[in-house]
Write a protein that holds these residues in place. Sequence first.
Motif, short mmCIF file in Angstrom:
data_model
loop_
_atom_site.label_atom_id
_atom_site.label_comp_id
_atom_site.label_asym_id
_atom_site.label_seq_id
_atom_site.Cartn_x
_atom_site.Cartn_y
_atom_site.Cartn_z
N UNK A 49 -14.15 31.03 4.42
CA UNK A 49 -15.13 31.64 3.50
C UNK A 49 -16.19 32.08 4.12
N UNK A 50 -16.95 31.39 4.89
CA UNK A 50 -18.29 32.02 5.61
C UNK A 50 -17.97 32.93 6.30
N UNK A 51 -16.63 33.16 7.22
CA UNK A 51 -16.18 34.26 8.04
C UNK A 51 -16.14 35.56 7.17
N UNK A 65 -5.72 26.88 13.05
CA UNK A 65 -6.10 27.56 11.64
C UNK A 65 -7.61 26.90 11.32
N UNK A 66 -8.52 27.90 11.20
CA UNK A 66 -9.77 27.48 10.98
C UNK A 66 -9.97 26.81 9.59
N UNK A 67 -10.72 25.96 9.44
CA UNK A 67 -10.89 25.23 8.08
C UNK A 67 -11.18 26.22 6.80
N UNK A 108 -7.89 37.00 -0.49
CA UNK A 108 -6.64 36.92 -1.78
C UNK A 108 -7.04 35.83 -3.01
N UNK A 109 -8.27 35.16 -2.59
CA UNK A 109 -8.67 34.32 -3.71
C UNK A 109 -9.84 34.67 -4.56
N UNK A 160 -17.73 30.22 -5.15
CA UNK A 160 -16.53 29.35 -4.87
C UNK A 160 -16.37 28.98 -3.49
N UNK A 161 -17.24 28.73 -2.71
CA UNK A 161 -17.35 28.47 -1.27
C UNK A 161 -16.96 26.79 -1.31
N UNK A 162 -16.05 26.34 -0.70
CA UNK A 162 -15.71 25.21 -0.65
C UNK A 162 -16.32 24.27 0.25
N UNK A 163 -16.19 22.97 0.18
CA UNK A 163 -17.07 21.91 1.10
C UNK A 163 -16.16 21.81 2.57
N UNK A 164 -16.44 21.07 3.22
CA UNK A 164 -15.67 20.50 4.38
C UNK A 164 -16.08 20.91 5.76
#
Lengths: 389, 166
Positions: free
Chosen positions: A119-121, A112-114, A263-264, A301-305
């Motif tokens: 989000x970037x996808x 599963x992608x992080x 969905x987010x 809303x883009x998360x870090x990581x």
Amino acid sequence: MAITERDQLNYIATQAADARVNVELETEGMTINIGPQHPATHGTLRIVARLDGEQVISADPVMGYMHRGYEKLTEVRSYPQVTTLINRIDWVGSFANEVPFILAAEQLMDIEAPERARYIRTVLFELSRIANIILFLGDMAVQLGAITPAFFAFRDREFVLNQIEAVTGGRFHPNFDRIGGLKDDLPAGWIKETKQAMDKVRTFCDQMDDLVVGNEIFLQRCVGIGVIPPSVALEYGLSGANLRSSGVDWDLRRDENIGLAYDEIDWKVWTHDDGDSFARYWVRLQETREAANIVDQLLDNIPGGPIMAKVPRIIKVPEGEAYVRTENPLGEMGYYIVSRGDTGPFRVKIRSASFSNMSITSWILRGVYVPDIITILASMYFILGDLDR
Amino acid sequence: MGLVESGKIPKPLTYLLNLSRRYSLWMYQWGLACCALEMASAMVSPRYDIMRLGVIPFPASPRQADLVCISGTVTDKMAPAVLRLWEQMPDPKYVISMGSCANCGGPYWDSYSVTKGVDQIIPVDVYVPGCPPRPEALLEGIVLLQEKIQNEDMATRWTGDPIVVS
């Protein structure tokens, strides 16, 4: 309801055309050949239309002028190499082609992608949708004789392509999606620039509202032309905006969201009840606006990581079969991958949207007048690479 | 007419003729695949604007065109149409092969249905590499072609190597 009346009218017109051909048989038919190439298109499609006066008796699409043998070529490529190839199926929204293939491979490998990669996808997916539909919004007006919208479309498309290029390095063919994540992270300052580009997209949509949608000539050539009732649309397997403009509320981004971040966020699926050429234009126009909103929300809303999951250096996909479909700019696009545990797929079936959308042309072109052929074909919006593969 | 064909045309006249041919290229676009969009960007987009180089797009028919830009994948099914297009164009005619597919087959080098290079069918004057080439690359190809036309001697038109944009 308006749709049933139009439906009946269309039916009567078709019957009348049939009756004239069958009973009178005095006029001499004419066969005209449209295509395979036209300077205003990209790609090649030939339509053989048989006419009675100015009415079309039958129209048969002749495909295969762009057939490049994708399904066979994927059998002799490894998984990372296949991404390079399938970029070029729907060449206007290239990144959207990679996503379902990578998702299917990830499903087989159980990776599963992080979160950040997801989000970037999704952002890039929507950017390629915008780049794709902006072209349609200008191009359909060109087909109907107004060339100014095309200048506007190509001008504003550059802003979106610049953003895609800034991340991926490719204006057209990013080849950016990897099994387990993405190749690179976003460059510095990209989020702000993309928001500015989205403002330009919204301005473009407003301009199209003024220039095209409110234009009386455009309305007269589009409203009530090429009506597809919802039942027929479903029978022929239409998908994407062509189906939604027939009043069917169906969107894979919402209904079958696999591995993307739809969905987010808060967004809306646009439909139109009429099912005519104008409805198809209108739905796509609203979708462009909605895509700009989606991109804005995702960027907020883009998360870090990390952007890459742990993936072995040499990618071998375990034995199994997977089918993943996503809502591409043109409609449903899916890849059915059969793997035999090798570095490359054993067999890939590509379900592309334009091919199924094309199947309705013989039905919809029966009984229409010659100028309406152009309107209908332009409003159905085929990318010929997506059609022939 | 005999002057031009026999190559005995005086030099200042050649210069003038070539100058006018150089800046009045009527370009027929043969858009087949992805590259067609980059070609359209070069023509329609205000950012690139091919007309400032003296190239006029959208002739009504290949019979009016001086230059054809083959942009995109030529398949075996399409190849006869490409040959027919070239035969219909009046002399002097020039061909730009745009993109890897038209140059050599590109990413479909092992495909069963793709012609490996349009130069198997028609002679090519300018090769523009890239997949797809940026619009700037097409503009560079056209500038190089214009230089070639400027220095062309009527008697030796058919000699010389094709241009490769690099």
